[in-house]
Design an enzyme around this catalytic site. Structure first.
Site, PDB file in Angstrom:
ATOM      1  N   SER A  41     -15.699  91.276 104.801  1.00 42.55           N
ATOM      2  CA  SER A  41     -16.105  91.361 103.394  1.00 42.55           C
ATOM      3  C   SER A  41     -17.481  92.004 103.216  1.00 42.55           C
ATOM      4  CB  SER A  41     -16.087  89.977 102.753  1.00 42.55           C
ATOM      5  OG  SER A  41     -16.970  89.102 103.426  1.00 42.55           O
ATOM      6  N   CYS A  71      -8.086  86.435 102.714  1.00 45.10           N
ATOM      7  CA  CYS A  71      -9.185  86.290 103.664  1.00 45.10           C
ATOM      8  C   CYS A  71     -10.455  86.995 103.158  1.00 45.10           C
ATOM      9  CB  CYS A  71      -8.736  86.741 105.047  1.00 45.10           C
ATOM     10  SG  CYS A  71      -9.713  85.961 106.336  1.00 45.10           S
ATOM     11  N   HIS A 164      -3.979  85.024 106.361  1.00 44.35           N
ATOM     12  CA  HIS A 164      -3.362  86.363 106.293  1.00 44.35           C
ATOM     13  C   HIS A 164      -1.852  86.215 106.082  1.00 44.35           C
ATOM     14  CE1 HIS A 164      -6.494  89.258 107.853  1.00 44.35           C
ATOM     15  NE2 HIS A 164      -7.081  88.092 108.050  1.00 44.35           N
ATOM     16  N   GLU A 166       0.288  88.493 105.495  1.00 44.83           N
ATOM     17  CA  GLU A 166       1.033  89.725 105.801  1.00 44.83           C
ATOM     18  C   GLU A 166       1.436  89.808 107.272  1.00 44.83           C
ATOM     19  OE1 GLU A 166      -2.125  89.372 105.774  1.00 44.83           O
ATOM     20  OE2 GLU A 166      -3.147  90.841 107.021  1.00 44.83           O
TER      21      GLU A 166
HETATM   22  N1  GLN Z   1     -14.878  86.594 108.248  1.00 47.67           N
HETATM   23  C1  GLN Z   1     -14.471  87.755 107.491  1.00 47.67           C
HETATM   24  C2  GLN Z   1     -15.434  88.048 106.362  1.00 47.67           C
HETATM   25  O1  GLN Z   1     -16.357  87.341 106.177  1.00 47.67           O
HETATM   26  C3  GLN Z   1     -13.087  87.574 106.946  1.00 47.67           C
HETATM   27  C4  GLN Z   1     -12.094  87.550 108.073  1.00 47.67           C
HETATM   28  C5  GLN Z   1     -10.737  88.098 107.704  1.00 47.67           C
HETATM   29  O2  GLN Z   1     -10.550  88.735 106.688  1.00 47.67           O
HETATM   30  N2  GLN Z   1      -9.791  87.860 108.578  1.00 47.67           N
HETATM   31  O3  GLN Z   1     -15.255  88.980 105.647  1.00 47.67           O
END
Ligand code: GLN
Length: 182
Positions: A41, A71, A164, A166
């Site tokens: 992110s 996520c 997730h 998907e």
């Molecule tokens: N830890 C990731 C983040 O902070 C997210 C992990 C993921 O999307 N599988 O963006």
């Protein structure tokens, strides 16, 4: 911008819906709903800004664009981010604070079967450095929990999962999202 979008496109394809990658504000105008995939992110926030997509996307979400954040996507849809980068931005499309990497080192990634409101059978969920959501607003409906913590939530046509959906070839959550568009 970044992340695990390919398998989402395959899920949409299996459900008979045309999916495409959104990389510009013009792409955004063509979509009825947006999936914000898993990934990182902090990187997504930076790329969205450098590609001038953050503000158009924020405007589209404020204007009622349907969205499913998974996520990292769940983090981007939050009203606040905990344990993020200080310059990391989020869209405020769902009223909660997302805590990054909340499940700790020991269990950074794990799989489990979840009961989900609206599904008859449990959903096998894959959590990868997943976020937790805290301080949920009253208008956020929790559709699934793991150890009493919310992991799938929704307000109107905006939905988000810590995990997730998907990765397992089970398209029921994508279908649930599509049902919100109609
Ligand atoms: N830890 C990731 C983040 O902070 C997210 C992990 C993921 O999307 N599988 O963006």
């Amino acid at each position: 911008m970044q992340g695990a979008f390919r398998l989402h496109l395959q899920a949409l394809d299996r459900l008979g819906v045309e999916g495409f990658e959104v990389r510009t504000a013009a792409d955004l105008d063509r979509c009825d709903g947006l999936i914000l995939p898993g990934g990182e992110s902090t990187t997504m926030s930076m790329l969205l800004e450098s590609q001038n997509l953050f503000d158009p996307l924020k405007a589209a979400l404020d204007g009622g664009l349907a969205a499913f954040g998974t996520c990292a996507g769940m983090i981007l849809l939050a009203s606040e981010v905990a344990d993020g980068r200080s310059d990391q931005r989020c869209f405020g499309a769902l009223d909660y604070q997302a805590r990054r990497n909340a499940y700790g080192r020991q269990t950074e990634s794990f799989e489990t079967d979840l009961e989900v409101t609206g599904l008859d059978e449990p959903f096998h969920a894959v959590f990868i450095r997943a976020p937790a959501v805290e301080a949920l607003g009253d208008d956020v409906e929790v559709l699934s929990t793991h150890q009493q913590e919310p992991v799938l939530c929704r307000t109107g046509a905006v939905m988000a999962s810590s995990f997730h959906p998907e990765l397992t070839g089970d398209d029921r959550l994508h279908q649930l999202f599509l049902d919100l568009l109609s």
